[in-house]
Every structure is written in C-alpha cells, then in structure tokens.
Design a protein around this motif. Structure first.
Motif, mmCIF file in Angstrom:
data_model
loop_
_atom_site.group_PDB
_atom_site.id
_atom_site.type_symbol
_atom_site.label_atom_id
_atom_site.label_comp_id
_atom_site.label_asym_id
_atom_site.label_seq_id
_atom_site.Cartn_x
_atom_site.Cartn_y
_atom_site.Cartn_z
ATOM 1 N N ALA A 1 -45.929 -12.113 -12.111
ATOM 2 C CA ALA A 1 -45.817 -13.291 -12.984
ATOM 3 C C ALA A 1 -45.132 -12.903 -14.295
ATOM 4 O O ALA A 1 -44.261 -13.626 -14.786
ATOM 5 C CB ALA A 1 -47.196 -13.885 -13.255
ATOM 6 N N ASN B 1 -45.483 -21.093 -7.703
ATOM 7 C CA ASN B 1 -44.407 -21.515 -8.587
ATOM 8 C C ASN B 1 -44.987 -22.336 -9.738
ATOM 9 O O ASN B 1 -45.974 -23.059 -9.559
ATOM 10 C CB ASN B 1 -43.371 -22.328 -7.808
ATOM 11 N N LYS B 2 -44.349 -22.212 -10.899
ATOM 12 C CA LYS B 2 -44.825 -22.883 -12.129
ATOM 13 C C LYS B 2 -45.059 -24.381 -11.929
ATOM 14 O O LYS B 2 -45.996 -24.951 -12.473
ATOM 15 C CB LYS B 2 -43.800 -22.684 -13.254
ATOM 16 N N ASP B 3 -44.211 -25.019 -11.090
ATOM 17 C CA ASP B 3 -44.330 -26.473 -10.929
ATOM 18 C C ASP B 3 -45.345 -26.876 -9.846
ATOM 19 O O ASP B 3 -45.508 -28.053 -9.547
ATOM 20 C CB ASP B 3 -42.954 -27.085 -10.623
ATOM 21 N N GLN C 1 -41.412 -14.633 -15.684
ATOM 22 C CA GLN C 1 -41.939 -15.614 -16.639
ATOM 23 C C GLN C 1 -41.123 -16.888 -16.615
ATOM 24 O O GLN C 1 -39.905 -16.839 -16.547
ATOM 25 C CB GLN C 1 -41.913 -15.026 -18.029
ATOM 26 N N GLY C 2 -41.829 -18.019 -16.645
ATOM 27 C CA GLY C 2 -41.123 -19.300 -16.608
ATOM 28 C C GLY C 2 -40.973 -19.810 -15.182
ATOM 29 O O GLY C 2 -40.685 -20.970 -14.947
ATOM 30 N N GLN C 3 -41.170 -18.920 -14.194
ATOM 31 C CA GLN C 3 -41.017 -19.345 -12.793
ATOM 32 C C GLN C 3 -42.328 -19.306 -12.006
ATOM 33 O O GLN C 3 -42.571 -20.154 -11.166
ATOM 34 C CB GLN C 3 -40.013 -18.428 -12.095
ATOM 35 N N LEU C 4 -43.138 -18.275 -12.269
ATOM 36 C CA LEU C 4 -44.364 -18.092 -11.477
ATOM 37 C C LEU C 4 -45.593 -18.062 -12.364
ATOM 38 O O LEU C 4 -45.524 -17.672 -13.530
ATOM 39 C CB LEU C 4 -44.276 -16.777 -10.681
ATOM 40 N N LYS C 5 -46.738 -18.445 -11.776
ATOM 41 C CA LYS C 5 -48.002 -18.382 -12.519
ATOM 42 C C LYS C 5 -49.146 -17.970 -11.592
ATOM 43 O O LYS C 5 -49.114 -18.256 -10.385
ATOM 44 C CB LYS C 5 -48.309 -19.730 -13.190
ATOM 45 N N THR D 1 -48.714 -27.926 -8.557
ATOM 46 C CA THR D 1 -49.978 -28.418 -9.120
ATOM 47 C C THR D 1 -51.033 -28.575 -8.021
ATOM 48 O O THR D 1 -52.180 -28.877 -8.291
ATOM 49 C CB THR D 1 -49.769 -29.789 -9.812
#
Ligand code: GLU
Length: 316
Positions: free
Chosen positions: A242, A174-176, A246-250, A178
């Motif tokens: 991804a 998920n994009k968030d 877009q905007g959700q996964l990376k 870390t």
C-alpha cells in the motif's frame, strides 16, 4: 492462536500507537527510496532525522560445533539464508544492485553476526512461501527469514526460533473499492494470495474465490489491473505494498489471524535453534530490533509493536 482478549488488546494498542504516529510515519514514507528502503542520502525531513539502520558487531569467537548447519557454513565460509525478494520493507531485492533490504533482512543479519558471519558472508536465496520447508530440510538454505509463521504443521517438518514479530492477516484493495471492508465481505469475491501460505486457509473460511500465485507481488499486479478484487495476507506485507502504491491501494478491515514470525531451520539442530534464540533476545534487549524496525517496516506506516516474548515451545 492467542486468546481473543489478548489479541484485541494488541490490536487496540497497535491502532492507538499507529494513529499517534501516522504523521511521523507518512513523513518517513516520503523520505523513502522507490524500492521502499530509506534513502541513504536523506539526512532530515521536516526537521526529524530519518531512522538509521543499526550495525551489528560480528562475534569472531562464535563456535557452534554442536550444530551441523553452522559447521558446514563455517567450512564454506558463508551463510546461505532463505528470504523473500518482493516484499517491500520486509524482504526486498533491488534488482539493479542485487542488494536486499527490509526488516526480515535485518533480522537475518543480526543473527548472522552473532553466529560469526558478517553481512558480506551472507548469500541470500529467494525462496517463495511454498518452497520453504523443502529448502530447509533439503539443506539449500541454512536458515530462513521471510514472514514465516510458526505453525504446528510446519513444525512437523522443520524447527523454528522466535517469534520475532507478530502480524495478522488483512486485505488489500483498490482505493475506490467500497464493497470489501473485511473478511466477511469477501464471500464470492476474487481474492488472491500466495501458494503455501497460511493466508490461503484463513481466507477460504469466508468463502472467497481464491486464486494463488507464487508470490504476493504477482497478486498485487492483478489487483492493480482489477483482475482480482483483493489481495490477502499478513498486514505487515500488505502495508508495504500500500505504501509503495499510495493513491491506488489501501488496507481494509481488522486483522483476522495471528501470524507469529519465526526463523525456520532444519529439524533437529537444537544448537542452532538456541543460538538463534539467544541472538534474537540479545538484539531485542540492546535496542537493535527497534532500530531495525523503525528504519524498515516502520516506514510503511505502523509504529513498532511490542517485541514478542520468545516461545519455549519453538524449542521442541
Ligand atoms: N505469514 C504467512 C505464512 O507464513 C503468510 C506470509 C507468507 O506467505 O510468507 O504463510
């Protein structure tokens, strides 16, 4: 596994080209249909023409009597090709139209044309990762094109032609997120992948808690609802998901395996294996391979890598 040096070079080259063309690629993604295929009516975007799929000349004189698989397919009047149906830009089925699109689908079609079969003489059958070898040895499909890594273990049961593309395992989060930045940081984390894939063994080495499903799209659903921390498999597959989310996964981290994509076929059909290798070589040399890549997988964000050399050891 190729020598590390070679792999590093490949990764470096990929990164450089990818960076240089990322703007172009993003434009291309924006020009895509929602299923990941190029819009048929999208003429231009920002002044640059949308990549067009190549067309393949059907070889009406194709004759391959030495191949039992080809002979049987000719008799039935169509080829049955195993593929994936839920991998955007690679092997994807539009459930509304029943039409397939993606790089693997194009590879399947260009080979079929050389074997004497037009696109409407192909029946695609969805076969998940864990059922590939049995579907080939049981004769349910004539050949298989679907992110299928050439491995020594699989070669005990089936044969491969190719490789026609080289991918590497990576991670989708998920994009968030870390915390997960590469395979080392998956220790103790919930990571999802598909049954029967090389991805399972590759991630187990890092002591992740591995969950498996029959397909990667099921893993992606679990990732979006945060029931798992990451999805792992080939970068080519993950980049497609991804781009679709877009905007959700990376996709994160460097690749940590080498996946040489081959076309699977029944063991012992040397005539078919040679014919498929010849077809691959012809379409790679003619520029069809590159054109097909640019109009499919290239839309998920990476410029075309070098075409891999065909491997004579697939012919054993
Ligand atoms: N290329 C890997 C494999 O053949 C992972 C992708 C897939 O499951 O199709 O196992």
């Amino acid at each position: 596994m190729a020598p590390t040096e070679e792999k590093n070079d490949r990764m470096k080259a990929r990164r450089t080209v990818a960076a240089a063309l990322s703007v172009l690629a993003l434009t291309a993604v924006a020009a895509c249909g929602k299923d990941g295929s190029p819009n048929s009516d999208s003429g231009t975007k920002g002044g640059s023409a949308a990549p067009q799929l190549p067309t393949y000349q059907v070889n009406a004189d194709a004759k391959l009597d030495a191949s039992p698989t080809w002979t049987e397919a000719k008799k039935r009047g169509k080829l049955v090709i195993g593929a994936k149906s839920d991998q955007p830009f690679l092997g994807f089925e539009d459930v509304q139209t029943g039409k397939r699109n993606g790089f693997d689908i194009e590879i399947a079609k260009m080979v079929a044309a050389d074997l004497g079969f037009s696109a409407d003489q192909i029946e695609f059958k969805t076969i998940n990762s864990s059922a590939r070898e049995t579907s080939l040895s049981g004769g349910q499909v004539d050949y298989y094109v679907g992110t299928y890594s050439i491995t020594a273990k699989r070669k005990e049961q089936i044969d491969f032609a190719g490789p026609y593309y080289i991918a590497g395992q990576s991670l989708l989060v998920n994009k968030d997120n870390t915390e997960i930045t590469g395979p080392e940081s998956t220790k103790g984390k919930n990571v999802c992948t598909a049954n029967g894939s090389t991805s399972v063994g590759n991630i187990q080495k890092y002591e992740a808690k591995v969950t498996t499903f029959d397909s990667y799209s099921l893993c992606v659903e679990k990732l979006l609802t945060k029931e798992v921390d990451a999805v792992t498999t080939d970068d080519a597959i993950l980049k497609g998901f991804a781009a679709k989310n877009q905007g959700q996964l990376k996709v994160v981290g460097n690749i940590f395996s080498e996946e040489r994509y081959g076309i699977g076929l029944k063991k012992g059909d040397a005539a078919l294996q040679k014919a498929i290798n010849d077809a691959l070589k012809k379409h790679e040399d003619s520029g069809d391979w590159k054109k097909a890549y640019d109009a499919t997988l290239g839309l998920s964000g990476s410029a075309a890598p070098a075409v891999p050399a065909l491997d004579p050891t697939t012919a054993s």
